[in-house]
Structures are given as C-alpha cells and as structure tokens.
Motif scaffolding. Sequence first.
Motif, PDB file in Angstrom:
ATOM      1  N   GLU A 109       6.129 -53.007  62.431  1.00  0.00           N
ATOM      2  CA  GLU A 109       7.089 -51.784  62.917  1.00  0.00           C
ATOM      3  C   GLU A 109       7.964 -52.151  64.080  1.00  0.00           C
ATOM      4  OE1 GLU A 109       7.813 -49.242  61.369  1.00  0.00           O
ATOM      5  OE2 GLU A 109       6.037 -49.229  59.805  1.00  0.00           O
ATOM      6  N   SER A 110       7.798 -53.394  65.015  1.00  0.00           N
ATOM      7  CA  SER A 110       8.564 -53.661  65.895  1.00  0.00           C
ATOM      8  C   SER A 110       9.834 -53.669  65.394  1.00  0.00           C
ATOM      9  CB  SER A 110       8.097 -54.939  66.315  1.00  0.00           C
ATOM     10  OG  SER A 110       9.324 -55.697  67.194  1.00  0.00           O
ATOM     11  N   CYS A 111      10.944 -53.296  66.083  1.00  0.00           N
ATOM     12  CA  CYS A 111      12.584 -53.289  65.767  1.00  0.00           C
ATOM     13  C   CYS A 111      13.216 -54.616  65.766  1.00  0.00           C
ATOM     14  CB  CYS A 111      13.295 -51.828  66.126  1.00  0.00           C
ATOM     15  SG  CYS A 111      13.760 -52.611  67.772  1.00  0.00           S
ATOM     16  N   GLY A 112      12.387 -55.333  66.694  1.00  0.00           N
ATOM     17  CA  GLY A 112      13.016 -56.945  66.698  1.00  0.00           C
ATOM     18  C   GLY A 112      14.006 -56.954  67.802  1.00  0.00           C
ATOM     19  N   LYS A 113      14.388 -55.753  68.381  1.00  0.00           N
ATOM     20  CA  LYS A 113      15.319 -55.835  69.494  1.00  0.00           C
ATOM     21  C   LYS A 113      15.107 -56.448  70.831  1.00  0.00           C
ATOM     22  CE  LYS A 113      18.623 -52.663  72.116  1.00  0.00           C
ATOM     23  NZ  LYS A 113      19.282 -51.350  71.698  1.00  0.00           N
ATOM     24  N   CYS A 114      13.855 -56.656  71.328  1.00  0.00           N
ATOM     25  CA  CYS A 114      13.684 -57.462  72.467  1.00  0.00           C
ATOM     26  C   CYS A 114      12.320 -58.340  72.032  1.00  0.00           C
ATOM     27  CB  CYS A 114      13.120 -56.413  73.448  1.00  0.00           C
ATOM     28  SG  CYS A 114      11.833 -55.474  73.433  1.00  0.00           S
ATOM     29  N   THR A 115      12.549 -59.389  72.667  1.00  0.00           N
ATOM     30  CA  THR A 115      11.795 -60.791  72.523  1.00  0.00           C
ATOM     31  C   THR A 115      10.350 -60.536  72.722  1.00  0.00           C
ATOM     32  OG1 THR A 115      13.630 -61.825  73.196  1.00  0.00           O
ATOM     33  CG2 THR A 115      11.633 -62.930  72.472  1.00  0.00           C
ATOM     34  N   PRO A 116       9.710 -59.845  73.865  1.00  0.00           N
ATOM     35  CA  PRO A 116       8.440 -59.661  74.069  1.00  0.00           C
ATOM     36  C   PRO A 116       7.698 -59.124  73.203  1.00  0.00           C
ATOM     37  CG  PRO A 116       9.695 -59.051  76.112  1.00  0.00           C
ATOM     38  CD  PRO A 116      10.595 -59.351  74.915  1.00  0.00           C
ATOM     39  N   CYS A 117       8.291 -58.278  72.465  1.00  0.00           N
ATOM     40  CA  CYS A 117       7.727 -57.211  71.582  1.00  0.00           C
ATOM     41  C   CYS A 117       7.826 -57.934  70.104  1.00  0.00           C
ATOM     42  CB  CYS A 117       8.243 -55.847  71.443  1.00  0.00           C
ATOM     43  SG  CYS A 117       7.765 -55.079  70.080  1.00  0.00           S
ATOM     44  N   ARG A 118       8.998 -58.597  69.980  1.00  0.00           N
ATOM     45  CA  ARG A 118       9.148 -59.274  68.399  1.00  0.00           C
ATOM     46  C   ARG A 118       8.209 -60.571  68.368  1.00  0.00           C
ATOM     47  NH1 ARG A 118      14.332 -60.606  68.747  1.00  0.00           N
ATOM     48  NH2 ARG A 118      13.736 -62.583  69.303  1.00  0.00           N
ATOM     49  N   LEU A 171      10.930 -53.468  76.082  1.00  0.00           N
ATOM     50  CA  LEU A 171      11.873 -52.387  76.153  1.00  0.00           C
ATOM     51  C   LEU A 171      11.707 -50.770  76.043  1.00  0.00           C
ATOM     52  CD1 LEU A 171      15.120 -51.657  76.637  1.00  0.00           C
ATOM     53  CD2 LEU A 171      15.295 -52.066  74.338  1.00  0.00           C
ATOM     54  N   CYS A 172      10.806 -50.669  74.890  1.00  0.00           N
ATOM     55  CA  CYS A 172      10.646 -49.342  74.652  1.00  0.00           C
ATOM     56  C   CYS A 172       9.045 -49.151  74.430  1.00  0.00           C
ATOM     57  CB  CYS A 172      11.171 -48.928  73.370  1.00  0.00           C
ATOM     58  SG  CYS A 172      10.377 -49.299  71.716  1.00  0.00           S
ATOM     59  N   GLY A 173       8.500 -48.041  74.361  1.00  0.00           N
ATOM     60  CA  GLY A 173       7.137 -47.538  74.271  1.00  0.00           C
ATOM     61  C   GLY A 173       6.501 -48.242  73.277  1.00  0.00           C
ATOM     62  N   LEU A 174       6.989 -48.892  72.321  1.00  0.00           N
ATOM     63  CA  LEU A 174       6.243 -49.367  71.144  1.00  0.00           C
ATOM     64  C   LEU A 174       5.713 -50.477  71.912  1.00  0.00           C
ATOM     65  CD1 LEU A 174       6.980 -49.694  67.512  1.00  0.00           C
ATOM     66  CD2 LEU A 174       6.206 -51.621  68.688  1.00  0.00           C
ATOM     67  N   GLY A 175       6.629 -51.683  72.230  1.00  0.00           N
ATOM     68  CA  GLY A 175       6.193 -52.893  72.689  1.00  0.00           C
ATOM     69  C   GLY A 175       5.400 -52.743  73.906  1.00  0.00           C
ATOM     70  N   GLN A 176       5.410 -51.607  74.730  1.00  0.00           N
ATOM     71  CA  GLN A 176       4.862 -51.523  76.045  1.00  0.00           C
ATOM     72  C   GLN A 176       3.482 -50.916  75.683  1.00  0.00           C
ATOM     73  OE1 GLN A 176       7.400 -48.557  77.942  1.00  0.00           O
ATOM     74  NE2 GLN A 176       8.758 -50.134  78.234  1.00  0.00           N
TER      75      GLN A 176
END
Lengths: 165, 595
Positions: free
Chosen positions: B451-460, B498-503
Amino acid sequence: MSKIKVSNVPFTGTPAQEQKLREALAELKEIPGGLMPALQKAQEIYGYLPIEVQKIVADVMDVSLEEVFGVVTFYAQFSLNPKGRYKIGVCLGTACYVKGSGDIFEAFKQQLGIDAGQCTEDGKFSLDATRCIGCCGLAPVLTVNEDVYGKLTTDDVAGIIAKYH
Amino acid sequence: MYRAHILVCGGTGCSSSNSKEIFAKFESELKAAGLDKEVKTIMTGCFGLCALGPVVVVYPEGAFYSQVKVEDVPEIVSEHLLKGRIVTRLLYKETVAETGIRSLSETNFYKKQHRVALKLCGVINPENIDEYIAYDGYQALAKVLTEMTPQEVIDVISKSGLRGRGGAGFPTGRKWQFARNSVSDKKYVCCNADEGDPGAFMDRSVLEGDPHAVIEAMAIAAYAIGSDQGYVYIRAEYPIAVQRLQIAIKQAREYGLLGKNIFGTDFNFDLDIRLGAGAFVCGEETALMTSIEGKRGEPRVRPPFPAVKGLFGQPTILNNVETYANVAQIILNGPEWFASMGTEKSKGTKVFALGGKITNTGLVEIPMGTTLREIVEDIGGGIPNGKKFKAAQTGGPSGGCIPASLIDTPIDYDNLLAIGSMMGSGGLIVMDEDTCMVDIAKFFLEFTVEESCGKCTPCRIGNKRLLEMLEKVTSGRATMEDLDKMEKLCHYIKENSLCGLGQTAPNPVLSTLRYFREEYEAHVRDKRCPAGVCKKLITYSIDPTKCIGCSKCARNCPVEAIHGEIKKPYTIDTSKCIKCGACIDQCRFKAISKK
Ligand SMILES: Cc1cc2nc3c(=O)[nH]c(=O)nc-3n(C[C@H](O)[C@H](O)[C@H](O)COP(=O)(O)O)c2cc1C
Ligand code: SF4
Ligand code: FES
C-alpha cells in the motif's frame, strides 16, 4: 501500489457502451474532482479499463491520457484486465488471516490453476485477495460476485467452485 | 400502533448470512397469518454480536433470537407472535433464564458496554429519517443553528474532551478551531469513511445503522467552521453503507435539513459522496483530499495543514465517522456528560471490532479505560477451543501487539501508545498460541509494502528491505545480527517517512520484537517456529507407533510424498512434502505431527 500488467485480450466494447459512457461523462465533467467517479462509471460499464476506454475518458474529461493512466494504476480497484464471470475474492484482512484465510487462498490458486489477479482461460473465474469486507464476525470469508461465504475451511473450496461450474 | 416489532439485523455480517431472505419471509408469513397490521418488521443496523448472526429481536419482550434460519421464521410467527410463546430453542443462550428471558443488557456481552456512537444502531430503521428524528434526531443541529454561535459550538466540543477516533486521537475541538480561524469564503467539511485497517468495521456499522448521525454532525461542524459543502469519502467495498448514506442524504434534503436556509436560518450546507477505489493510503488526510480532487491519492507535505489549505486549496476539516457519531449527543447532553465517561485524557467511549480467536466476534462499544481483560474475557467470552490468550493487536498496520502480561492495561490513547501500540481506528484482533508473531508482523508489513504510495524513499524501499529481512527470519536464514539491523531500520523508516503510513509501518515489527523476541530468536537460532505456522520451518512426520497403515493420508497427499505398505507405518518424504497439511486433517489416529 498495484503492478502494471496489461491485458492481451482484444477489446470488444460496443457502440452502445461507448454512448452510455459518453453521456455519463458529460455530466461528471462538470463536478469538481470528477475523474475518479468517471473512471468508476467506466469500469461499471465495461467491467475493466482497457486503454481504449481510458482514451475516451481522457478525451471527454479533457485531461491527458497520462493523467488518466496514472490514476487508473494507482488504485487497486481499477483493473486493466478483464475479470472472470465469477469474481472470487478471498478476504486477507487481519481477522480472516488469523483464522486461516491464507490457506484458503492457496487452495483456490491450486484448484483453479491461476495466480492472484488472473482469470481462468475459459473466462469463468478470476481470483483476487481482498481487504476486510466488514464481515470479520464470520471470518474467514470470501465473496463470489455479490455472494458472501463465511466460516470457511479449505475443505469448502472445491464445493464453492463446483457450485458455479 | 403496532403491538409488536420485529427487528432484523441488516448489517453486513447478517446480510451475508441471509438476513434479507429472513426479512422477506417474516413479511410474507405475517401477511399470511393476517398479522401484518399488528406486527411491524424493521431492517436495522448491526447489533454487534456478529458471530451469532443472523440476529432477530422481537419486542415488546425483547427476545433475542440468534443464528436464525429462513426455515425458523414460520415457527417464530406462529409460536411467538400468534400464540405468545417465546421460541426458547432459538434464543441467544445467555438470555435464557429460568423465568423466561433475561434482558440483553444483562448478558456478559452487553453488560460492560456503553453505547454512545452506536446508540441507535440496531434500534432504528436507518432508511427512515422519521425514526432518527423520533430519537431526538436533528435536534442538536436545530439547537446549534438557533441558539449557539459557531464559537460556542467549538467550545462545547473542546470542553467535552472529544478526540479523533480515526487513529491519532487529535482533539476535535482544536481541529475545528484552526479551521474556523482560517479566513476564506470557501471551506470544506470531510468525513473519513475509508476504514482502511484490515480487520475493522466500526465505521461501516455506524453508517449502515445510523447514517443521519454522521450527516447531522457534519452540518454542525460546517456551521462551526463556516463551511457550506461537505464530502464523505467512503470505501467502494461497502455497498450497503454507501446505499444507506445515499438514502439518508436524499431524505435529509427532502426535509430541508440539507440544502439552503436550514431551519429557516441563513445557514446552507450540502453533502456529496465520493467513493474510494482501494488504496489504503487514501485514509491519510492529505491523500484523501487529493483523491477527492480526482488525482492519484498521494500524501502532501504538511504544513500547510488542511485547516489552512486542504481540499481544492481551501481550509478543510476531516474527521472520522465515529468521531462525528458522538457530536450531536455532546451538543444535546452537554460536554460534562461526555467528559464524565472515560479516563483523564481520553473521554467518552470507543467502538472496537472484535475479531480473530475470540468467541464473541463482533462490535463492542466500551468506556475508555476498560481493561483488555474485560474486553477479551467478559465481553468477548474468551478464547475458543480451550486455547490460551497470546496477544491482542490494535491499531491495524500502524499498531502493535499487546502481550498477555499487559492484559490488565486500561485501554485509552495514551496507555496504548506507551506500550508500543495505538488506538488506531478500533480493530482489535485476538491471537492465541497457534498464532506466530513473526508471521503476523510479516502479514502487516506485506500490507504496508503493497500500500505504500512510493512517493518517499524510506517508506518505499525501507519497508521492502524490512519485509525481506522478515522473510529471512521466517525461512530460517536470518542471523542474530539481522534482528538488530531490523530494529535500526525500523527507527530509520519511522523518523524519515513523509506520511503516517511510513511513519507507523514498522510498528508491528517493533512491538513484536519487544514482547516476543524469544519467538524471533527461536526462528533464527533454532530454525524453529514455535507456533507451527512458518511453512519453511516445519516438517511433517508420521509417528510409527500410532500409524496403523490405513493409507488414507497417502491417498490425500496432492504431491505423492507419502509412501508405505498397507497395515505398516507410512512415512513422509520431506523433500517432496509441500506442507499443505492435507494429511493431518485426514488422519483419524493423530499419527501425523508438524514441528
Ligand atoms: C495511512 C493512513 C491511513 C489512515 N486511514 C484512516 C481511515 O481509514 N479512517 C480514518 O478515519 N482515519 C484514517 N487515518 C487517519 C486520518 O489521517 C485522520 O487523522 C483522521 O481521519 C482524522 O479524523 P479524526 O481526528 O476524527 O480521527 C489514516 C492515517 C494514515 C496515516
Ligand atoms: S510514507 Fe509511504 S505512503 Fe506516505 S508518502 Fe511516503 S511512500 Fe507514500
Ligand atoms: S478481515 Fe475478513 S472480513 Fe474483516
């Protein structure tokens, strides 16, 4: 997000479908943020969103095809591929997963001989993993089109497939 | 006047086990018996006890029939409604008392519950605005519009201590104040009905059971911040909720409760529905707004916060469905009433979707501060099949697991955060000894990676690497250093996304590492999955002293991995075995084990 696998099934849209779509789009063009509802409508009419349909949407809504394609591929519910006549969705939400829906999903893959997101050759069944559909009380659950089946075990799989054959 | 009412649950759980047919059968049977003028049948929202659905309740007696089948309907009509004899065999067994029936509110499942957000779910017909109005519906809106200034409304909400029920628990009054302070001639009020937590269905039940409560609250919020347009963003997977909401909006418009000059004042407000399309990240506030704008639902950098620059670039508030469901009652009953429930910093009640390995799966609403033990043992009826409680998971993919040692923790926002989980939207999944905690962490991470949108690297990329490390653990290829590396990576992802998902994505990993480290170590050091879940680490074997050589297992093995001679012990060729478990289910002598 969803991986891009473009269908090689030839497009068989009819002029009647196209007219219906164009009429719906003319209305949706006026509302703010209308592209999502437009694509939802298009998918309702055609069952999926092949490039031919996306071109119509881009044309009428006056946005670039790139933008349309970008939105289509972002959301899991928009499909570039046609679905089976019977759409099997096995819930892999948490409540169902804890109660063994992963095994049920595997059993479907094996018995239908297809992978997640695919359609059987005869166009009859397609298989998807779905998220919680809100019937956690009946976990593990699956849906075939609108029908919901709950409290399942892997032994029920063959019977469910047979019911639609 | 009707002398009796039959309430049939039309929530999603019961609908999928035939409640619509049951409803229709009641109507036709009543007609045939000539009772259709005396007895009214009503389709309601969820009663909460989904595990025992379909549920039918007959008033005035309050007889609670569970697991009703279509075939049972004639009996209920002829016995109960015609002859006045309650059909005891169909009663929910906890309501059967020696002297007739025990009230539902005295059963263990309901006794400790306190219904505020769910007050009218299962009580009214959600498709009839008059029933909502009969229970003081739209009175709060009338009061607000005719007696209160917008600032007074915000002050009442602030004073009540209401915090957002969608996850982070941000004070609702403060959020409204920010939006009110923003100067603009166009502002928006949005409702988050995306309910992305896989395993949660509270918001769905509120919308299915009491949609007007949300509409009324959104109108109140609009008045408070100075808006005239609202949007409800709802998952397309919830067709019944969408339909009921559409009906409710239409009826509210017909009654002049949405539209222009509401209650004869100069306040205007209207509401539109937008359907999601299956992207979890769209539950995040900025992504949700981008999605309503018709774009890819990627989160935006904050600040600017939505209260300043949100939907279509205008000041916007977004609240969760359940948050809204509390608002009208706070206005009518006063902030002190609301603040009298709950703990010091978490006021009111919270709805949980109780699922997993628990007897009474369903929907429960409890005052904040109720302990997990009360929820699991008293309300939930404990773990089925005599198994032991191992952990409860709250907060979905952003949350964590609460181990048995912390079962007496009072549930509120701050306590849950302190023990490494979070309230989240209210999914509460119970796990027993057969659940592998590493596998659960992997399950949630697979979800967030997808579900990561892929916008930021740490999460993706970070979460993907983290998932690969977990896969190493569950397949027995990891080393002890990997566990430390995983922990470091978790913190890195949390701090830099960047957002709550990755955080929050690494939370399930961190919390299981914290409370179930020995289980990780068993996978790494001993190449063993103690719960017997991780397929790569279990082997199937046949106990030669128990096997009588009936050959049933061999016949059922899909890959012909079992061989032997009739009447002699069989053996499993572990190199061929695909660990599907088919043989274990077949053996009547319990001779096959997995370790
Ligand atoms: C990845 C992600 C998913 C979210 N999903 C939801 C959701 O499904 N429903 C919801 O109400 N809030 C969700 N939230 C929280 C919202 O961003 C937002 O905080 C909330 O809707 C605000 O309403 P509240 O203050 O009434 O809780 C999510 C947040 C994140 C980061
Ligand atoms: S944290 Fe993840 S979901 Fe959020 S913006 Fe970054 S990549 Fe997208
Ligand atoms: S987790 Fe499967 S229906 Fe909720």
